[in-house]
Scaffold this motif. Structure first.
Motif, PDB file in Angstrom:
ATOM      1  N   MET A  87       0.832  -1.177   0.000  1.00 29.32           N
ATOM      2  CA  MET A  87       0.000   0.000   0.000  1.00 29.32           C
ATOM      3  C   MET A  87       0.877   1.241   0.000  1.00 29.32           C
ATOM      4  O   MET A  87       1.891   1.288   0.673  1.00 29.32           O
ATOM      5  CB  MET A  87      -0.896   0.029   1.225  1.00 29.32           C
ATOM      6  N   VAL A  88       0.439   2.225  -0.738  1.00 30.14           N
ATOM      7  CA  VAL A  88       1.174   3.481  -0.824  1.00 30.14           C
ATOM      8  C   VAL A  88       0.324   4.564  -0.169  1.00 30.14           C
ATOM      9  O   VAL A  88      -0.871   4.680  -0.459  1.00 30.14           O
ATOM     10  CB  VAL A  88       1.445   3.840  -2.304  1.00 30.14           C
ATOM     11  N   TYR A  89       0.938   5.329   0.724  1.00 25.53           N
ATOM     12  CA  TYR A  89       0.249   6.449   1.361  1.00 25.53           C
ATOM     13  C   TYR A  89       0.778   7.730   0.745  1.00 25.53           C
ATOM     14  O   TYR A  89       1.964   8.005   0.785  1.00 25.53           O
ATOM     15  CB  TYR A  89       0.496   6.467   2.870  1.00 25.53           C
ATOM     16  N   VAL A  90      -0.135   8.500   0.174  1.00 28.68           N
ATOM     17  CA  VAL A  90       0.222   9.783  -0.419  1.00 28.68           C
ATOM     18  C   VAL A  90      -0.667  10.832   0.219  1.00 28.68           C
ATOM     19  O   VAL A  90      -1.894  10.767   0.099  1.00 28.68           O
ATOM     20  CB  VAL A  90       0.031   9.775  -1.956  1.00 28.68           C
ATOM     21  N   LEU A  91      -0.072  11.762   0.930  1.00 29.27           N
ATOM     22  CA  LEU A  91      -0.791  12.848   1.600  1.00 29.27           C
ATOM     23  C   LEU A  91      -1.900  12.326   2.506  1.00 29.27           C
ATOM     24  O   LEU A  91      -3.000  12.881   2.563  1.00 29.27           O
ATOM     25  CB  LEU A  91      -1.376  13.817   0.568  1.00 29.27           C
ATOM     26  N   GLY A  92      -1.643  11.225   3.194  1.00 29.84           N
ATOM     27  CA  GLY A  92      -2.604  10.681   4.141  1.00 29.84           C
ATOM     28  C   GLY A  92      -3.704   9.851   3.524  1.00 29.84           C
ATOM     29  O   GLY A  92      -4.616   9.425   4.223  1.00 29.84           O
ATOM     30  N   VAL A  93      -3.642   9.590   2.227  1.00 25.11           N
ATOM     31  CA  VAL A  93      -4.654   8.771   1.558  1.00 25.11           C
ATOM     32  C   VAL A  93      -4.005   7.455   1.163  1.00 25.11           C
ATOM     33  O   VAL A  93      -2.918   7.425   0.591  1.00 25.11           O
ATOM     34  CB  VAL A  93      -5.221   9.496   0.316  1.00 25.11           C
ATOM     35  N   ASN A  94      -4.684   6.358   1.445  1.00 24.54           N
ATOM     36  CA  ASN A  94      -4.174   5.040   1.145  1.00 24.54           C
ATOM     37  C   ASN A  94      -4.527   4.670  -0.301  1.00 24.54           C
ATOM     38  O   ASN A  94      -5.695   4.682  -0.677  1.00 24.54           O
ATOM     39  CB  ASN A  94      -4.796   4.033   2.107  1.00 24.54           C
ATOM     40  N   LEU A  95      -3.517   4.347  -1.092  1.00 23.42           N
ATOM     41  CA  LEU A  95      -3.740   3.916  -2.467  1.00 23.42           C
ATOM     42  C   LEU A  95      -3.447   2.419  -2.542  1.00 23.42           C
ATOM     43  O   LEU A  95      -2.303   1.998  -2.358  1.00 23.42           O
ATOM     44  CB  LEU A  95      -2.833   4.681  -3.435  1.00 23.42           C
ATOM     45  N   PRO A  96      -4.469   1.575  -2.796  1.00 27.21           N
ATOM     46  CA  PRO A  96      -4.260   0.123  -2.822  1.00 27.21           C
ATOM     47  C   PRO A  96      -3.302  -0.295  -3.941  1.00 27.21           C
ATOM     48  O   PRO A  96      -3.340   0.233  -5.039  1.00 27.21           O
ATOM     49  CB  PRO A  96      -5.655  -0.439  -3.080  1.00 27.21           C
ATOM     50  N   ASP A  97      -2.451  -1.276  -3.648  1.00 24.91           N
ATOM     51  CA  ASP A  97      -1.424  -1.715  -4.596  1.00 24.91           C
ATOM     52  C   ASP A  97      -1.989  -2.293  -5.882  1.00 24.91           C
ATOM     53  O   ASP A  97      -1.448  -2.079  -6.954  1.00 24.91           O
ATOM     54  CB  ASP A  97      -0.530  -2.783  -3.947  1.00 24.91           C
ATOM     55  N   ARG A  98      -3.064  -3.029  -5.779  1.00 24.56           N
ATOM     56  CA  ARG A  98      -3.580  -3.742  -6.949  1.00 24.56           C
ATOM     57  C   ARG A  98      -4.511  -2.913  -7.821  1.00 24.56           C
ATOM     58  O   ARG A  98      -5.000  -3.394  -8.835  1.00 24.56           O
ATOM     59  CB  ARG A  98      -4.311  -4.996  -6.499  1.00 24.56           C
ATOM     60  N   GLN A  99      -4.748  -1.695  -7.444  1.00 26.44           N
ATOM     61  CA  GLN A  99      -5.673  -0.839  -8.185  1.00 26.44           C
ATOM     62  C   GLN A  99      -4.920  -0.063  -9.252  1.00 26.44           C
ATOM     63  O   GLN A  99      -3.755   0.284  -9.098  1.00 26.44           O
ATOM     64  CB  GLN A  99      -6.367   0.120  -7.227  1.00 26.44           C
ATOM     65  N   LEU A 100      -5.611   0.205 -10.371  1.00 25.38           N
ATOM     66  CA  LEU A 100      -5.020   1.044 -11.405  1.00 25.38           C
ATOM     67  C   LEU A 100      -4.833   2.453 -10.867  1.00 25.38           C
ATOM     68  O   LEU A 100      -5.649   2.938 -10.077  1.00 25.38           O
ATOM     69  CB  LEU A 100      -5.916   1.083 -12.649  1.00 25.38           C
ATOM     70  N   VAL A 101      -3.787   3.107 -11.314  1.00 27.00           N
ATOM     71  CA  VAL A 101      -3.458   4.436 -10.785  1.00 27.00           C
ATOM     72  C   VAL A 101      -4.582   5.421 -11.084  1.00 27.00           C
ATOM     73  O   VAL A 101      -4.965   6.221 -10.232  1.00 27.00           O
ATOM     74  CB  VAL A 101      -2.121   4.939 -11.369  1.00 27.00           C
TER      75      VAL A 101
END
Length: 183
Positions: free
Chosen positions: A1-15
């Protein structure tokens, strides 16, 4: 998982879909951001390099202060990739740059970029997300309430604002008339 500015971006999701997790970024804006950072349509969050994640985070933190990416000339339809080594291409590029500087000419794509910047401003420069956008919306609602507009009164009474039907329209009309009498 990537956290950008306090928002969690799931690894398997398209950008382009993961970016819509930010409050204020829709599908169209997410596609524009992906194009700006040269991320293809099937790029997933886990495929991002640390440099891309950093660039994305810095852009989203302050889009107004970000530098517009350079626009490179597109290849013509009959373009054939070169079989030369990287060193040979680098030497040719440097020689062409020295020759261009000697002639004091600017490349056409730079001139085109300046001309396009005057005609079409960058729409991503005015992007507001998360806390800034929520604050702006709160200020707009407070302004509507302060000036006493119909929309502001409906906000104050916690009624639907955009014409949705309520359970009892007669009761709503009575509330509005009562508020108008005492205002």
């Amino acid at each position: 998982m990537v956290y950008v500015l306090g928002v969690n971006l799931p690894d398997r999701q398209l950008v382009k879909f993961a970016l819509t997790q930010f409050y204020g970024i829709g599908h169209h804006t997410a596609a524009r951001i992906c194009a700006r950072f040269q991320m293809h349509n099937t790029c997933k969050v886990r495929d991002l390099t640390p440099l891309q994640v950093t660039a994305l985070a810095s852009f989203l933190s302050s889009p107004k202060d970000s530098i517009s990416p350079p626009r490179f000339p597109r290849a013509p339809p009959d373009f054939v990739p070169s079989t030369k080594t990287h060193q040979q291409l680098l030497q040719e590029f440097r020689a062409a740059r020295v020759q261009r500087e000697a002639e004091n000419k600017r490349p056409e794509f730079l001139l085109r970029r300046r001309r396009d910047a005057r005609i079409l401003p960058d729409p991503l420069k005015s992007l507001t997300i998360e806390a800034e956008l929520k604050q702006e919306i709160r200020e707009n609602i407070a302004h509507q309430k302060m000036i006493g507009s119909y929309v502001g009164r409906r906000h104050a009474m916690a009624l639907p604002v955009r014409g949705q039907t309520t359970q009892n329209n007669a009761r709503t009309a009575k509330k509005l008339n009562r508020v108008e009498r005492y205002s």
